[in-house]
Design a protein around this motif. Structure first.
Motif, PDB file in Angstrom:
ATOM      1  N   ALA A 271       0.770  -1.095   0.047  1.00  0.00           N
ATOM      2  CA  ALA A 271      -0.098  -0.178  -0.016  1.00  0.00           C
ATOM      3  C   ALA A 271       0.806   1.248   0.009  1.00  0.00           C
ATOM      4  O   ALA A 271       0.595   2.198  -0.507  1.00  0.00           O
ATOM      5  CB  ALA A 271      -0.852  -0.130   1.327  1.00  0.00           C
ATOM      6  N   LYS A 272       1.968   1.327   0.754  1.00  0.00           N
ATOM      7  CA  LYS A 272       3.038   2.309   0.875  1.00  0.00           C
ATOM      8  C   LYS A 272       3.838   2.536  -0.300  1.00  0.00           C
ATOM      9  O   LYS A 272       4.352   3.594  -0.665  1.00  0.00           O
ATOM     10  CB  LYS A 272       3.821   2.012   2.035  1.00  0.00           C
ATOM     11  N   GLY A 273       3.705   1.472  -1.625  1.00  0.00           N
ATOM     12  CA  GLY A 273       4.587   1.465  -2.556  1.00  0.00           C
ATOM     13  C   GLY A 273       6.017   1.084  -2.239  1.00  0.00           C
ATOM     14  O   GLY A 273       6.797   1.632  -2.962  1.00  0.00           O
ATOM     15  N   GLU A 274       6.293   0.394  -0.923  1.00  0.00           N
ATOM     16  CA  GLU A 274       7.538   0.439  -0.632  1.00  0.00           C
ATOM     17  C   GLU A 274       8.132  -1.064  -1.271  1.00  0.00           C
ATOM     18  O   GLU A 274       7.348  -1.895  -1.674  1.00  0.00           O
ATOM     19  CB  GLU A 274       7.569  -0.269   1.099  1.00  0.00           C
ATOM     20  N   ALA A 275       9.443  -1.167  -1.414  1.00  0.00           N
ATOM     21  CA  ALA A 275       9.992  -2.270  -1.799  1.00  0.00           C
ATOM     22  C   ALA A 275       9.954  -3.540  -0.924  1.00  0.00           C
ATOM     23  O   ALA A 275       9.732  -3.098   0.309  1.00  0.00           O
ATOM     24  CB  ALA A 275      11.634  -2.238  -2.176  1.00  0.00           C
ATOM     25  N   ILE A 276       9.545  -4.717  -1.163  1.00  0.00           N
ATOM     26  CA  ILE A 276       9.105  -5.662  -0.111  1.00  0.00           C
ATOM     27  C   ILE A 276      10.460  -6.317   0.171  1.00  0.00           C
ATOM     28  O   ILE A 276      11.216  -6.760  -0.514  1.00  0.00           O
ATOM     29  CB  ILE A 276       8.246  -6.847  -1.170  1.00  0.00           C
ATOM     30  N   THR A 277      10.395  -6.078   1.485  1.00  0.00           N
ATOM     31  CA  THR A 277      11.893  -6.736   1.944  1.00  0.00           C
ATOM     32  C   THR A 277      11.515  -7.982   3.095  1.00  0.00           C
ATOM     33  O   THR A 277      12.459  -8.714   3.634  1.00  0.00           O
ATOM     34  CB  THR A 277      12.475  -5.380   3.016  1.00  0.00           C
ATOM     35  N   GLN A 278      10.198  -7.939   3.417  1.00  0.00           N
ATOM     36  CA  GLN A 278       9.727  -9.308   4.190  1.00  0.00           C
ATOM     37  C   GLN A 278      10.033 -10.518   3.355  1.00  0.00           C
ATOM     38  O   GLN A 278      10.221 -10.635   2.173  1.00  0.00           O
ATOM     39  CB  GLN A 278       8.289  -9.255   4.423  1.00  0.00           C
ATOM     40  N   ASP A 279      10.359 -11.578   4.286  1.00  0.00           N
ATOM     41  CA  ASP A 279      10.439 -12.751   3.700  1.00  0.00           C
ATOM     42  C   ASP A 279       9.043 -13.418   2.967  1.00  0.00           C
ATOM     43  O   ASP A 279       8.002 -13.381   3.670  1.00  0.00           O
ATOM     44  CB  ASP A 279      10.676 -13.942   4.857  1.00  0.00           C
ATOM     45  N   THR A 280       9.117 -13.662   1.884  1.00  0.00           N
ATOM     46  CA  THR A 280       7.886 -14.115   0.906  1.00  0.00           C
ATOM     47  C   THR A 280       8.072 -15.584   0.645  1.00  0.00           C
ATOM     48  O   THR A 280       7.116 -16.044   0.078  1.00  0.00           O
ATOM     49  CB  THR A 280       7.891 -13.065  -0.271  1.00  0.00           C
ATOM     50  N   SER A 281       9.023 -16.242   1.456  1.00  0.00           N
ATOM     51  CA  SER A 281       8.992 -17.645   1.076  1.00  0.00           C
ATOM     52  C   SER A 281       8.109 -18.461   1.461  1.00  0.00           C
ATOM     53  O   SER A 281       7.366 -19.545   0.955  1.00  0.00           O
ATOM     54  CB  SER A 281      10.202 -18.335   1.742  1.00  0.00           C
ATOM     55  N   THR A 282       7.292 -17.930   2.367  1.00  0.00           N
ATOM     56  CA  THR A 282       6.003 -18.744   2.931  1.00  0.00           C
ATOM     57  C   THR A 282       4.676 -18.532   2.105  1.00  0.00           C
ATOM     58  O   THR A 282       3.771 -18.980   2.191  1.00  0.00           O
ATOM     59  CB  THR A 282       5.688 -18.419   4.404  1.00  0.00           C
ATOM     60  N   LEU A 283       4.951 -17.634   1.301  1.00  0.00           N
ATOM     61  CA  LEU A 283       3.797 -17.231   0.429  1.00  0.00           C
ATOM     62  C   LEU A 283       3.453 -18.126  -0.333  1.00  0.00           C
ATOM     63  O   LEU A 283       4.231 -18.904  -1.053  1.00  0.00           O
ATOM     64  CB  LEU A 283       4.271 -15.936  -0.508  1.00  0.00           C
ATOM     65  N   GLU A 284       2.008 -18.370  -0.590  1.00  0.00           N
ATOM     66  CA  GLU A 284       1.437 -19.609  -1.327  1.00  0.00           C
ATOM     67  C   GLU A 284       1.826 -19.286  -2.851  1.00  0.00           C
ATOM     68  O   GLU A 284       2.003 -20.081  -3.550  1.00  0.00           O
ATOM     69  CB  GLU A 284      -0.225 -19.452  -1.097  1.00  0.00           C
ATOM     70  N   ASN A 285       1.243 -17.938  -3.043  1.00  0.00           N
ATOM     71  CA  ASN A 285       1.316 -17.588  -4.617  1.00  0.00           C
ATOM     72  C   ASN A 285       2.275 -16.338  -4.783  1.00  0.00           C
ATOM     73  O   ASN A 285       1.585 -15.351  -5.024  1.00  0.00           O
ATOM     74  CB  ASN A 285      -0.023 -17.556  -5.064  1.00  0.00           C
ATOM     75  N   PRO A 286       3.541 -16.382  -5.030  1.00  0.00           N
ATOM     76  CA  PRO A 286       4.278 -14.816  -5.059  1.00  0.00           C
ATOM     77  C   PRO A 286       3.918 -14.048  -6.209  1.00  0.00           C
ATOM     78  O   PRO A 286       4.085 -13.043  -6.090  1.00  0.00           O
ATOM     79  CB  PRO A 286       5.629 -15.409  -5.073  1.00  0.00           C
TER      80      PRO A 286
END
Ligand code: WTA
Length: 665
Positions: A640-655
């Motif tokens: 929402a902020k338009g920030e670069a995604i720095t969080q760990d997205t490895s657990t994400l079902e559908n990147p």
């Protein structure tokens, strides 16, 4: 100004503004030593302190003998065996004093027309209206919904309810038919007081038609009467046997009406506000403690004096308009301005023009209004405050959201001529009135900080277990001891009251505000860092993310799933961002996306009210979820902020959906 940069500039904030001599000379609390003495008095003799304040500031028809009852905490009771009437404390008590012929309200209509009423006239009008309510069969303890524009009549409606012991529940005129229906049902209201139309920004907007729509949604059988103030000449539909114009209801009614004494704990009003679930909470306030607070904070925070002209710009539909329009200024015997319109009509210099015209001395508004007027003044010289004479001002205030130091400095320089203290008042619907705020004659000010708690308010910053956090580190804002104007319960839902505000992990008796805060290392000043729950603050208005999500998924033909988060906004503080999964899949084209986004915004306006409309809507074929199916809200906030995604997205079902959600409509 994004909140990230706000926080940064607050962190380096080291400007300090000691009280100007104009403000401290003759002030009720004229030095930090005087403030400290009051705090010490409250700490050493808590009950005695509040008993003395309640005796000095409230007129009791039956004196109380017991100050605070904690036996059923957190259902605290204050001054319980005392009796009083709130309206008598705002009006009757001035009769026979020099205040009786003083102007109580200077009303400025949307079109600029001015009407004034004195205290004596206001008492007569409130009394006559109270008699009209009685004639409708409304009695002590009944609930009455008020859905009115900012007018003298709006204040009269509230005062008249208080006069006969009816509990009012004001619904802001921007809320929808559905929101109104929910509140009527939850409160079990017997009557609605409304107007045919309201005038805002040169437009005539319906109120009565929305009441009709709300009642027509069903479940409102408790409503026996609808009283309609004819604000404009335009006709509105009237239901025979149920609806009456003010003129008809007032016909033949006497202008004397004895105020009905009620117990101190009698519910003066219920005001609905957003919480972290989909259903708004009916915050219930008691008569005695609330009235004490309204009066006391007019004295402490605004140091109001007989010659002052006080102007709080809040609508009576919000708590600020309850405490600092409908009750506080009247209890203090002050002259106040009530304004029907909006700050940008017919031009964005309206507030400054009105300060000059009415010789306002105390001006109280929201940071969001200041920020939008700064923008306007920057782009158009003609509406810059320098065009008006603001020299009557002596105290400025802000409320509703954190004020960024840049806006604070602008307010200080351009409105306050570097002379007026700014009281940055922190409080909530639940606290009834100010709890952490500077005192204009005493407190050295630091831009962006609400400084120190009022005497007797045991505010602290703690961790999840209730353990104190040292100055300089952030934590949760709590108030460790009860105070007279605190919320008594959530109407119809005492369990939710306990769960929302008095967490077991902290012992079950400490009030949890729902805000994060930090105290400065040097002065111990409080700075509010924002809500720690799922509540957004848009233009100083509270909105629950769950409430908006429920509204979106209620559009069952279109929406499969929705998640709502806030993002920083230069003017409104926060903005609503909705992430939406459509039943039909992602919109096929830009054009379709825009069309659906408009449809969804209008839908939310209809379900809740225009203030809840999402600013950004993003469409994905799914929402980012963990493998266990939990929506990753932190990730949504970054998107929402338009920030670069720095969080760990490895657990994400559908990147892949992160890309889809990058586009806002
Ligand atoms: C926020 C409005 C920072 C806060 C009176 C609180 C503030 C919520 C301030 C209550 C302030 C209010 N500085 N934040 N001076 N005043 N807030 O119930 O997040 O509409 O919890 O009451 O507004 O909003 P409410």
């Amino acid at each position: 100004m994004s909140s990230a940069s706000t926080i940064e500039s607050v962190l380096v904030e080291n400007r300090v503004f000691p009280p100007d001599e104009r403000a401290s000379k003759g002030a009720r609390i004229a030095s930090m030593a005087a403030y400290d003495a009051l705090c010490k008095e409250a700490a050493d003799d808590f009950d005695g302190f509040w008993a003395r304040q309640a005796k000095a500031n409230v007129t009791w028809t039956k004196p109380f003998t017991r100050t605070l009852d904690e036996s059923n905490a957190p259902f605290y009771k204050w001054f319980e065996d005392g009796e009083l009437n709130a309206s008598a404390n705002c009006l009757d008590k001035h009769i026979g004093t020099p205040v009786e012929n003083k102007t109580a309200i200077i009303f400025e209509a949307d079109d600029g027309a001015v009407t004034k009423v004195t205290y004596k006239e206001l008492l007569a009008r409130v009394s006559q209206f109270a008699n009209a309510l009685k004639a409708e069969g409304i009695r002590k303890g009944d609930r009455v919904i008020i859905y009115m524009p900012m007018t003298i009549e709006g204040v009269i409606a509230m005062q008249a309810c208080a006069r006969i012991g009816a509990t009012h529940s004001v619904v802001f005129g921007g809320f929808s038919a559905k929101a109104l229906q929910e509140r009527i049902i939850d409160a079990g209201a017997v009557a609605v007081i409304t107007a045919n139309y309201q005038l805002r920004g040169g437009k005539e907007l319906p109120l009565k038609a929305i009441v009709d729509d709300g009642i027509a949604l069903g479940g409102c059988e408790s409503i026996n009467s609808v009283l309609v103030y004819q604000r404009t000449a335009t006709a509105c539909a009237m239901v025979a046997g149920r609806d009456k114009t003010f003129a008809d209801a007032l016909k033949g009614q006497a202008s004397e009406c004895p105020p009905v004494p009620v117990g101190a704990e009698h519910p003066l009003f219920i005001l609905y506000t957003s919480g972290s679930t989909g259903k708004p909470k009916g915050v219930q306030h008691a008569t005695g403690g609330y009235l004490l607070w309204a009066k006391l904070t007019m004295d402490w925070t605004f140091d109001v004096r007989p010659e002052d002209v006080f102007w709080c710009t809040a609508d009576i539909g919000w708590i600020t308009g309850h405490t600092y329009v409908a009750y506080g200024p009247l209890a203090a015997g002050a002259t106040q301005v009530v304004f029907e319109g909006i700050p940008t009509f017919p031009h964005a210099g309206r507030f400054w023009q009105m300060i000059e015209k009415h010789k306002v001395t105390i001006f109280y508004t929201a940071p969001t209004a200041i920020r939008s007027l700064i923008k306007a003044a920057d782009s158009d010289e003609k509406v810059h405050p320098k065009n008006w004479d603001l020299s009557t001002l002596r105290i400025l205030g802000t409320v509703g959201e954190p004020i960024n130091p840049e806006a604070w400095m602008w307010y200080h320089r351009n409105i306050g001529a570097e002379k007026c203290p700014i009281v940055d008042t922190f409080w909530q619907t639940e606290t009834g009135g100010h709890v952490i705020t500077p005192l204009p004659g005493a407190t050295p000010l630091v831009p962006g900080s609400c400084t120190l708690p009022l005497p007797g308010i045991m505010a602290a910053i703690v961790d999840e277990t209730g353990k104190d956090i040292p100055n300089g580190a952030g934590g949760m804002l709590v108030i460790k001891r009860p105070w007279p104007s605190m919320i008594r319960t959530i109407w119809n839902d005492p369990e939710r009251f306990k769960k929302s505000y008095f967490p077991e992990e902290m012992g079950g008796t400490i009030y949890l505000a729902g805000d994060g805060a930090v105290r400065s290392a040097d002065r111990g000043y409080f700075r509010i860092t924002g809500r720690i729950d799922d509540v957004l603050n848009v233009s100083g208005h509270r909105l629950g993310t769950m409430e908006i999500e429920s509204a979106l998924v209620a559009k069952t033909d279109l929406v499969a799933e929705a998640a709502v988060v806030g993002r920083p906004d230069d003017v409104t503080g926060e903005a609503v961002c909705a992430f939406v999964v459509l039943k039909r899949g992602r919109p096929a084209s830009e054009e379709e996306a825009r069309k659906i986004a408009t449809e969804l915004r209008n839908w939310v306006a209809k379900e809740i009210g225009p203030i809840a409309k999402p600013k950004d809507i993003r469409f994905g074929e799914n929402l980012p979820k963990t493998r266990s199916g939990k929506i990753m809200r932190r990730l949504l906030r970054s998107l929402a902020k338009g920030e670069a995604i720095t969080q760990d997205t490895s657990t994400l079902e559908n990147p892949a959906i992160l890309e889809q959600l990058g586009q806002a409509y």
